[in-house]
Every structure is written in structure tokens, then in C-alpha cells.
Design an enzyme around this catalytic site. Structure first.
Site, PDB file in Angstrom:
ATOM      1  N   GLY A   1       0.810  -1.217   0.000  1.00  0.00           N
ATOM      2  CA  GLY A   1       0.000   0.000   0.000  1.00  0.00           C
ATOM      3  C   GLY A   1       0.839   1.261   0.000  1.00  0.00           C
ATOM      4  CE1 TYR A   2      -1.736   6.655  -1.569  1.00  0.00           C
ATOM      5  CE2 TYR A   2      -3.189   4.854  -0.922  1.00  0.00           C
ATOM      6  CZ  TYR A   2      -2.920   5.959  -1.715  1.00  0.00           C
ATOM      7  OH  TYR A   2      -3.835   6.353  -2.662  1.00  0.00           O
TER       8      TYR A   2
ATOM      9  CB  VAL B   1      -1.523  -5.492   6.406  1.00  0.00           C
ATOM     10  CG1 VAL B   1      -0.791  -6.563   5.617  1.00  0.00           C
ATOM     11  CG2 VAL B   1      -1.499  -5.826   7.899  1.00  0.00           C
TER      12      VAL B   1
ATOM     13  CD  GLU C   1       8.195   4.982   7.031  1.00  0.00           C
ATOM     14  OE1 GLU C   1       8.968   4.014   7.004  1.00  0.00           O
ATOM     15  OE2 GLU C   1       8.599   6.160   7.028  1.00  0.00           O
TER      16      GLU C   1
ATOM     17  CE  LYS D   1       2.909   6.308  12.635  1.00  0.00           C
ATOM     18  NZ  LYS D   1       3.392   7.293  11.694  1.00  0.00           N
TER      19      LYS D   1
ATOM     20  CB  VAL E   1     -11.396  22.613   5.592  1.00  0.00           C
ATOM     21  CG1 VAL E   1     -10.441  21.729   4.806  1.00  0.00           C
ATOM     22  CG2 VAL E   1     -12.760  21.960   5.619  1.00  0.00           C
TER      23      VAL E   1
ATOM     24  CG  PHE F   1      -6.505  16.302  11.332  1.00  0.00           C
ATOM     25  CD1 PHE F   1      -6.987  15.002  11.364  1.00  0.00           C
ATOM     26  CD2 PHE F   1      -6.471  17.029  12.514  1.00  0.00           C
ATOM     27  CE1 PHE F   1      -7.435  14.437  12.558  1.00  0.00           C
ATOM     28  CE2 PHE F   1      -6.920  16.477  13.718  1.00  0.00           C
ATOM     29  CZ  PHE F   1      -7.410  15.178  13.734  1.00  0.00           C
TER      30      PHE F   1
ATOM     31  CB  CYS G   1      -2.519   7.731   9.974  1.00  0.00           C
ATOM     32  SG  CYS G   1      -2.110   6.336   8.918  1.00  0.00           S
TER      33      CYS G   1
ATOM     34  NE  ARG H   1      -5.844   5.513   2.807  1.00  0.00           N
ATOM     35  CZ  ARG H   1      -4.818   4.709   3.084  1.00  0.00           C
ATOM     36  NH1 ARG H   1      -5.022   3.539   3.627  1.00  0.00           N
ATOM     37  NH2 ARG H   1      -3.583   5.098   2.825  1.00  0.00           N
TER      38      ARG H   1
HETATM   39  P1  NAD Z   1      -2.983   0.473   2.554  1.00  0.00           P
HETATM   40  O1  NAD Z   1      -4.402   0.127   2.766  1.00  0.00           O
HETATM   41  O2  NAD Z   1      -2.617   1.448   1.485  1.00  0.00           O
HETATM   42  O3  NAD Z   1      -2.161  -0.864   2.237  1.00  0.00           O
HETATM   43  C1  NAD Z   1      -2.290  -2.052   2.962  1.00  0.00           C
HETATM   44  C2  NAD Z   1      -2.164  -3.227   1.997  1.00  0.00           C
HETATM   45  O4  NAD Z   1      -2.130  -4.436   2.748  1.00  0.00           O
HETATM   46  C3  NAD Z   1      -3.329  -3.359   1.020  1.00  0.00           C
HETATM   47  O5  NAD Z   1      -2.852  -3.335  -0.310  1.00  0.00           O
HETATM   48  C4  NAD Z   1      -3.949  -4.731   1.369  1.00  0.00           C
HETATM   49  O6  NAD Z   1      -4.440  -5.447   0.249  1.00  0.00           O
HETATM   50  C5  NAD Z   1      -2.769  -5.456   1.995  1.00  0.00           C
HETATM   51  N1  NAD Z   1      -3.140  -6.551   2.868  1.00  0.00           N
HETATM   52  C6  NAD Z   1      -4.042  -6.560   3.880  1.00  0.00           C
HETATM   53  N2  NAD Z   1      -4.070  -7.769   4.463  1.00  0.00           N
HETATM   54  C7  NAD Z   1      -3.168  -8.539   3.826  1.00  0.00           C
HETATM   55  C8  NAD Z   1      -2.733  -9.891   3.998  1.00  0.00           C
HETATM   56  N3  NAD Z   1      -3.236 -10.655   4.968  1.00  0.00           N
HETATM   57  N4  NAD Z   1      -1.789 -10.352   3.167  1.00  0.00           N
HETATM   58  C9  NAD Z   1      -1.279  -9.573   2.197  1.00  0.00           C
HETATM   59  N5  NAD Z   1      -1.634  -8.292   1.991  1.00  0.00           N
HETATM   60  C10 NAD Z   1      -2.573  -7.781   2.807  1.00  0.00           C
HETATM   61  O7  NAD Z   1      -2.419   0.959   3.956  1.00  0.00           O
HETATM   62  P2  NAD Z   1      -1.189   1.964   4.217  1.00  0.00           P
HETATM   63  O8  NAD Z   1      -1.632   3.368   4.083  1.00  0.00           O
HETATM   64  O9  NAD Z   1      -0.006   1.482   3.459  1.00  0.00           O
HETATM   65  O10 NAD Z   1      -0.964   1.719   5.776  1.00  0.00           O
HETATM   66  C11 NAD Z   1      -0.384   0.526   6.260  1.00  0.00           C
HETATM   67  C12 NAD Z   1      -0.010   0.724   7.717  1.00  0.00           C
HETATM   68  O11 NAD Z   1       0.984   1.749   7.821  1.00  0.00           O
HETATM   69  C13 NAD Z   1      -1.157   1.171   8.617  1.00  0.00           C
HETATM   70  O12 NAD Z   1      -1.004   0.578   9.876  1.00  0.00           O
HETATM   71  C14 NAD Z   1      -0.954   2.667   8.732  1.00  0.00           C
HETATM   72  O13 NAD Z   1      -1.464   3.171   9.937  1.00  0.00           O
HETATM   73  C15 NAD Z   1       0.541   2.784   8.718  1.00  0.00           C
HETATM   74  N6  NAD Z   1       1.067   4.068   8.221  1.00  0.00           N
HETATM   75  C16 NAD Z   1       0.520   4.656   7.120  1.00  0.00           C
HETATM   76  C17 NAD Z   1       1.066   5.843   6.628  1.00  0.00           C
HETATM   77  C18 NAD Z   1       0.512   6.517   5.409  1.00  0.00           C
HETATM   78  O14 NAD Z   1       0.984   7.598   5.091  1.00  0.00           O
HETATM   79  N7  NAD Z   1      -0.451   5.945   4.697  1.00  0.00           N
HETATM   80  C19 NAD Z   1       2.195   6.391   7.246  1.00  0.00           C
HETATM   81  C20 NAD Z   1       2.733   5.760   8.359  1.00  0.00           C
HETATM   82  C21 NAD Z   1       2.154   4.588   8.829  1.00  0.00           C
HETATM   83  C1  UGA Z   2       0.879  11.953   8.936  1.00  0.00           C
HETATM   84  C2  UGA Z   2       2.179  12.272   9.664  1.00  0.00           C
HETATM   85  O1  UGA Z   2       2.624  13.572   9.281  1.00  0.00           O
HETATM   86  C3  UGA Z   2       3.255  11.244   9.335  1.00  0.00           C
HETATM   87  O2  UGA Z   2       4.417  11.494  10.103  1.00  0.00           O
HETATM   88  C4  UGA Z   2       2.725   9.851   9.659  1.00  0.00           C
HETATM   89  O3  UGA Z   2       3.668   8.872   9.301  1.00  0.00           O
HETATM   90  C5  UGA Z   2       1.443   9.622   8.905  1.00  0.00           C
HETATM   91  O4  UGA Z   2       0.477  10.644   9.255  1.00  0.00           O
HETATM   92  C6  UGA Z   2       0.795   8.322   9.237  1.00  0.00           C
HETATM   93  O5  UGA Z   2       1.037   7.742  10.271  1.00  0.00           O
HETATM   94  O6  UGA Z   2      -0.009   7.924   8.387  1.00  0.00           O
HETATM   95  P1  UGA Z   2      -0.043  12.310   6.478  1.00  0.00           P
HETATM   96  O7  UGA Z   2      -1.351  12.034   7.116  1.00  0.00           O
HETATM   97  O8  UGA Z   2       0.331  11.544   5.267  1.00  0.00           O
HETATM   98  O9  UGA Z   2       1.133  12.061   7.538  1.00  0.00           O
HETATM   99  O10 UGA Z   2       0.063  13.837   6.081  1.00  0.00           O
HETATM  100  P2  UGA Z   2       0.236  15.189   6.963  1.00  0.00           P
HETATM  101  O11 UGA Z   2       1.161  16.066   6.244  1.00  0.00           O
HETATM  102  O12 UGA Z   2       0.560  14.890   8.366  1.00  0.00           O
HETATM  103  O13 UGA Z   2      -1.204  15.841   6.872  1.00  0.00           O
HETATM  104  C7  UGA Z   2      -2.317  15.266   7.543  1.00  0.00           C
HETATM  105  C8  UGA Z   2      -3.500  16.182   7.437  1.00  0.00           C
HETATM  106  O14 UGA Z   2      -3.311  17.347   8.234  1.00  0.00           O
HETATM  107  C9  UGA Z   2      -3.766  16.694   6.025  1.00  0.00           C
HETATM  108  O15 UGA Z   2      -5.150  16.740   5.780  1.00  0.00           O
HETATM  109  C10 UGA Z   2      -3.174  18.083   6.049  1.00  0.00           C
HETATM  110  O16 UGA Z   2      -3.741  18.927   5.091  1.00  0.00           O
HETATM  111  C11 UGA Z   2      -3.502  18.513   7.454  1.00  0.00           C
HETATM  112  N1  UGA Z   2      -2.622  19.574   7.974  1.00  0.00           N
HETATM  113  C12 UGA Z   2      -1.290  19.356   8.109  1.00  0.00           C
HETATM  114  C13 UGA Z   2      -3.176  20.786   8.365  1.00  0.00           C
HETATM  115  O17 UGA Z   2      -4.389  21.001   8.267  1.00  0.00           O
HETATM  116  N2  UGA Z   2      -2.343  21.750   8.877  1.00  0.00           N
HETATM  117  C14 UGA Z   2      -1.007  21.558   9.027  1.00  0.00           C
HETATM  118  O18 UGA Z   2      -0.319  22.483   9.510  1.00  0.00           O
HETATM  119  C15 UGA Z   2      -0.469  20.322   8.623  1.00  0.00           C
END
Ligand code: NAD
Ligand code: UGA
Length: 469
Positions: free
Chosen positions: A16-17, A95, A166, A225, A275, A277, A281, A351
Site C-alpha cells: 500500500g501507501y 498491512v 513509519e 508512533k 478545513v 485534518f 491515520c 481517506r
Molecule cells: P494500505 O491500505 O494502502 O495498504 C495495505 C495493503 O495491505 C493493502 O494493499 C492490502 O491489500 C494489503 N493486505 C491486507 N491484508 C493482507 C494480507 N493478509 N496479506 C497480504 N496483503 C494484505 O495501507 P497503508 O496506508 O499502506 O498503511 C499501512 C499501515 O501503515 C497502517 O497501519 C498505517 O497506519 C501505517 N502508516 C501509514 C502511513 C501513510 O501515510 N499511509 C504512514 C505511516 C504509517
Molecule cells: C501523517 C504524519 O505527518 C506522518 O508522520 C505519519 O507517518 C502519517 O500521518 C501516518 O502515520 O499515516 P499524512 O497524514 O500523510 O502524515 O500527512 P500530513 O502532512 O501529516 O497531513 C495530515 C492532514 O493534516 C492533512 O489533511 C493536512 O492537510 C492537514 N494539515 C497538516 C493541516 O491542516 N495543517 C497543518 O499544519 C499540517
């Protein structure tokens, strides 16, 4: 347990992301390591393997170039999860961990079913000892559950669990991965735990300074985290709370952010009023933290953090209400252009985007919403509305009221109002004078990101309202 001195193959479950970009950068920076990224979703894997780099499932500036360099060399995307598990000495679990939408902890706790499935699969399939790395964001002490499953379900192999959360932000993922403020690795304090930590630290050390690699106990890493995201979101809710007071008093929230941010103890980042966040996450992780606090019988602590989410909901509602109030108390049948649908610029991720909730509120008042977003597809927007609709009938009604545009100007022609929901840079460069000429008057602009110059917009004739102005 056998812990190799150098890791030759890693597998990441979850493309994923986080899994996709993180592993792509590890593969790019460590050509001597084979990196497998596996997922149960065949469409996602097919998109990662697409020869057209514009079709990658995740849009991130710079990502396509990294994938182009490493894919097929030492970076491989596949649905063959079992093979990936067998082959690797180190397995990342990346995941999704969404908020539970059923049963105990519904609406608050993290749903760990996907993580649990991964642990069971690793235990079942592994034919050698493995280091298992938590990359997903997890409640504190999840490593204990993972270890229990691995030991109970395994075939005699040994496992060490590490926490390596992460911290990348979407839209800047590649830059964040190239130069992280820190890499955090938590592990057990025994000799094998420390050796496992070193094995992972050695991978990052291929491009990250050792001083920036922080090692801690397992539980500290897991809880760091959630704490980091709670603190970041808290700053936004704090400045947004002040924005409401600014609107009543004539103070300007951006001036306040600048004034307080100049204090090095406060710092200038993450003080941009908006407006509200969004993103997958912040809300999920805070609710998870709140749930944990309640679980450990700390109601005061739980209430404190829950307020961050409540303030964010209030901000989204306030923005929608301001639009309705300004448009003479009804938006029924009125065309409102939405610039942006993504939760922030430079990503196709929607999301929990504030746009979804603002649109829903306006559509409940029967507004016609015309959306333009440079990266978000029509299908994605429909799916988002489906997810927030209270019933099938409500979804049907919303589908009739939402319209999509591939070009920005038609979205705004003859609109009663424009709402800016995402801070895409290109919005600043539009020909606002001709947009004004083609709108119904009075021409309202509600800037949920404060990206436009209010004096210039006033000069052009708009009724321009930023957040906290
Ligand atoms: P995502 O939904 O984009 O990706 C997760 C992937 O895992 C999906 O493609 C799904 O099909 C796969 N998956 C689920 N169950 C599975 C299984 N049993 N076997 C194989 N594949 C499987 O999610 P994401 O945004 O990448 O987030 C993943 C984790 O990282 C979350 O815990 C999130 O909180 C954390 N995180 C996300 C961000 C972010 O910016 N998106 C940043 C830091 C941490
Ligand atoms: C956030 C954290 O910044 C990451 O460190 C973390 O890894 C991640 O969540 C996660 O765990 O998923 P992200 O959600 O991708 O990252 O993006 P941000 O830049 O944090 O923005 C989050 C939301 O807050 C956005 O809607 C953004 O527009 C808003 N925001 C951010 C504000 O409204 N004001 C700000 O000053 C900063």
C-alpha cells in the site's frame, strides 16, 4: 535462533501507501538486498508491475523514478505471499490497521485482523527462523500478540519481533524516506533481540546516518508512533480552535501562527489552520490511543486526546455551515465547485479527507457539488460517498448531486460558490479574474486552505473567506 550477519532478502506483506514506497526506497538504496513486496490484492500488484509508470497504485512525487530504477533488478511485486515468506530472512508487516467497525471497540480500537492473518501465515509457512518487523501502526504491546501467534502456530522455527514504525507523510513520502528525521527500531533487550535490531539498523544505515537511527524497547517504539501522530494532530486542532476565535474577533490565524511559531520552543511547522485534518491515520491512531487509555482505566487521559478528534469534526462542520449561512441559509439547487478532493496536495489518497464530510453536509442540504481534483478519480469519489452514506437512499441521493470534471474551469462556470478543499499548487495559478466573470454573483470563495491572497480576491470582486480570517 539464527540471525544472519547481513540480510540478503526481505519480504514486505502489504503493497500500500507505506509498503510500496518504503520498499522501493530500500531496494533502490540497497541493491545487494532482494526486496519482495507481496499483497493479497492482485489488482494492486498488477498496477505496481504496470509498464506505464503513471499507473502505479500510489501517486507520490519521485516514486515512479525509484520504481523504474529498482523494479526487476532487486525489487519485485507479487501475490505469491508464501514464496515471499519462505525466501526472506526478514519480513515486514505493512498491512492496513483501520478503526474497527464491528464488535468490541467498534469505532475506536484498531482492527488487527489483517496483522493477525499475516502472523498466522508467517508461522504456518516459514521453513527457517525469521525476524518479523511491525511496519504497520499498532497499539502498544501488539508485538506480544504477534509473538504468541508465531510461537503457537509455528513449526518449530524461531522468531524475533521488531517494531519499526513509519513516519513518512503522503505527498512527501520519497523525500521523507530519503532523509528521515529519525528511524525508530524497538526490540527485545536480550542478545537475539539486540542482534535483530542491528540487522535492521544495518539496512537503514546504507543511507541514513547512524545517529538518526534510534533504538528502544519494543513497547516504547510502538507507543511512540501513536504519540507522534497524536501530537501532530493536536497542533492542528489547537490552531483550528484558535481559528474559530479569530473569525469572531478580527484576528488573523496565519498571523498568529507566524507569531507563535517564531518561538523556537513552539516551532513553526504544523500550524497551518485548515478545513480540518484528513488522511488515513491521524483520526484512526488517536481513537486507538483513546481506546487504549480507556482500556487501562485512564478516562482523563482518554478524554484529553479525544478532544483533538472532536475539534477536527467541529472544524469540518463549521466550514460547511459557513457556506450554507453565507449562501443565504440554503444551498438547495446551488452549484458549488469543489477544488480538490484529496486529503492534502500531491497525493491521490482521499481517506478521511475533509472534502468528503463537507460535501456530504452540503448535499444533505441539496447542493449540487462539482468536483475537480488533479489526481483523484471519479470512481474514488463515488466510493468515498458510499462509505459515509447513512443508507442506500442517502447514497443514491448524493450520487445525483455530485458531478465530476476533468478540467477545472467548467467546474466553476456559473457556480454560486467555490470551496477549496485541497491546497494543490495549481489552484494558485488559475485565472481568477476570468473565473470571477463566469460565476454567478455574488461570487463566493471559501478557502479551506488559505492558499489565495485575500486582498487580491477582494479586489477582483469575490466574497472571499479564508479559515480563521
Ligand atoms: P494500505 O491500505 O494502502 O495498504 C495495505 C495493503 O495491505 C493493502 O494493499 C492490502 O491489500 C494489503 N493486505 C491486507 N491484508 C493482507 C494480507 N493478509 N496479506 C497480504 N496483503 C494484505 O495501507 P497503508 O496506508 O499502506 O498503511 C499501512 C499501515 O501503515 C497502517 O497501519 C498505517 O497506519 C501505517 N502508516 C501509514 C502511513 C501513510 O501515510 N499511509 C504512514 C505511516 C504509517
Ligand atoms: C501523517 C504524519 O505527518 C506522518 O508522520 C505519519 O507517518 C502519517 O500521518 C501516518 O502515520 O499515516 P499524512 O497524514 O500523510 O502524515 O500527512 P500530513 O502532512 O501529516 O497531513 C495530515 C492532514 O493534516 C492533512 O489533511 C493536512 O492537510 C492537514 N494539515 C497538516 C493541516 O491542516 N495543517 C497543518 O499544519 C499540517
Amino acid at each position: 535462533m539464527t540471525i544472519p550477519n547481513t540480510i540478503k532478502t526481505i519480504t514486505c506483506i502489504g503493497a500500500g501507501y507505506v509498503g510500496g514506497p518504503t520498499m522501493a526506497v530500500i531496494a533502490q538504496k540497497c541493491p545487494h538486498i532482494k526486496v519482495n513486496v507481496v499483497d493479497i490484492n492482485p489488482d494492486r500488484i498488477a498496477a505496481w508491475n504496470d509498464s506505464n509508470l503513471n499507473s502505479l497504485p500510489v501517486y507520490e512525487p519521485g516514486l515512479a523514478e525509484v520504481v523504474e530504477e529498482a523494479r526487476g533488478r532487486n525489487l519485485f511485486f507479487s501475490t505469491e505471499i508464501d514464496d515471499g515468506i519462505r525466501e526472506a530472512e526478514m519480513i515486514f508487516i505493512s498491512v492496513n490497521t483501520p478503526t474497527k467497525d464491528y464488535g468490541l471497540g467498534k469505532g475506536m480500537a484498531a482492527d488487527l485482523k489483517y496483522v493477525e492473518l499475516c502472523a498466522r501465515q508467517i508461522a504456518r509457512v516459514a521453513e527457517s527462523d525469521k525476524i518479523v518487523v511491525e511496519k504497520s501502526t499498532l497499539p502498544v504491546r501488539t508485538a506480544e500478540s504477534i509473538r504468541t501467534i508465531l510461537e503457537a502456530e509455528g513449526n518449530g522455527q524461531q522468531f524475533k519481533v521488531l517494531s519499526n514504525p513509519e513516519f513518512l507523510a503522503e505527498g512527501t513520502a520519497i523525500a521523507d524516506l530519503y532523509a528521515p528525521d529519525r528511524v525508530l527500531i524497538g526490540g527485545e533487550q536480550d542478545e537475539e533481540g539486540q542482534k535483530s535490531i542491528q540487522a535492521l539498523a544495518d539496512i537503514y544505515a546504507n543511507w541514513v546516518n547512524r545517529e538518526n537511527i534510534i533504538t528502544t524497547r519494543l513497547w516504547s517504539s510502538e507507543l511512540s508512533k501513536l504519540t507522534a501522530n497524536a501530537f501532530l494532530a493536536q497542533r492542528i486542532s489547537s490552531i483550528n480552535a484558535i481559528s474559530a476565535l479569530c473569525e469572531k474577533t478580527g484576528a488573523d490565524v496565519d498571523e498568529i501562527a507566524r507569531a507563535i511559531g517564531a518561538d523556537t520552543r513552539i516551532g513553526s511547522k504544523f500550524l497551518k489552520s485548515s478545513v480540518g485534518f484528513g488522511g488515513s491515520c491521524f483520526q484512526k491512531d488517536i481513537l486507538n490511543l483513546v481506546y487504549l487509555c480507556r482500556h487501562f482505566n485512564l478516562p482523563e487521559v482518554a478524554d484529553y486526546w479525544e478532544q483533538v478528534v472532536k475539534m477536527n469534526d467541529y472544524q469540518k462542520h463549521r466550514f460547511a455551515k459557513q457556506i450554507i449561512d453565507s449562501l443565504f441559509n440554503s444551498v438547495s439547487g446551488k452549484k458549488i465547485a469543489f477544488l480538490g478532493w484529496a486529503f492534502k496536495k500531491d497525493t491521490n489518497d482521499t481517506r478521511e479527507s475533509a472534502a468528503i464530510y463537507v460535501a456530504k453536509e452540503l448535499m444533505l442540504d441539496k447542493a449540487e457539488i462539482h468536483v475537480f481534483d488533479p489526481k483523484v478519480t471519479k470512481e474514488r469519489i463515488v466510493e468515498d460517498l458510499k462509505n459515509v452514506a447513512a443508507s442506500k437512499a442517502e447514497f443514491k441521493a448524493m450520487k445525483k448531486l455530485i458531478h465530476f470534471h476533468d478540467e477545472p474551469y467548467p467546474a466553476m462556470n456559473e457556480a454560486h460558490a467555490i470551496a477549496i478543499l485541497t491546497e494543490w499548487d495549481e489552484f494558485k495559478t488559475y485565472d481568477w479574474s476570468s473565473i470571477y466573470n463566469n460565476m454567478l454573483k455574488p461570487a463566493f470563495v471559501f478557502d479551506g486552505r488559505n492558499i489565495l491572497n485575500s486582498a487580491k480576491m477582494d479586489e477582483l470582486g469575490f466574497r472571499y473567506k479564508g479559515v480563521g480570517k
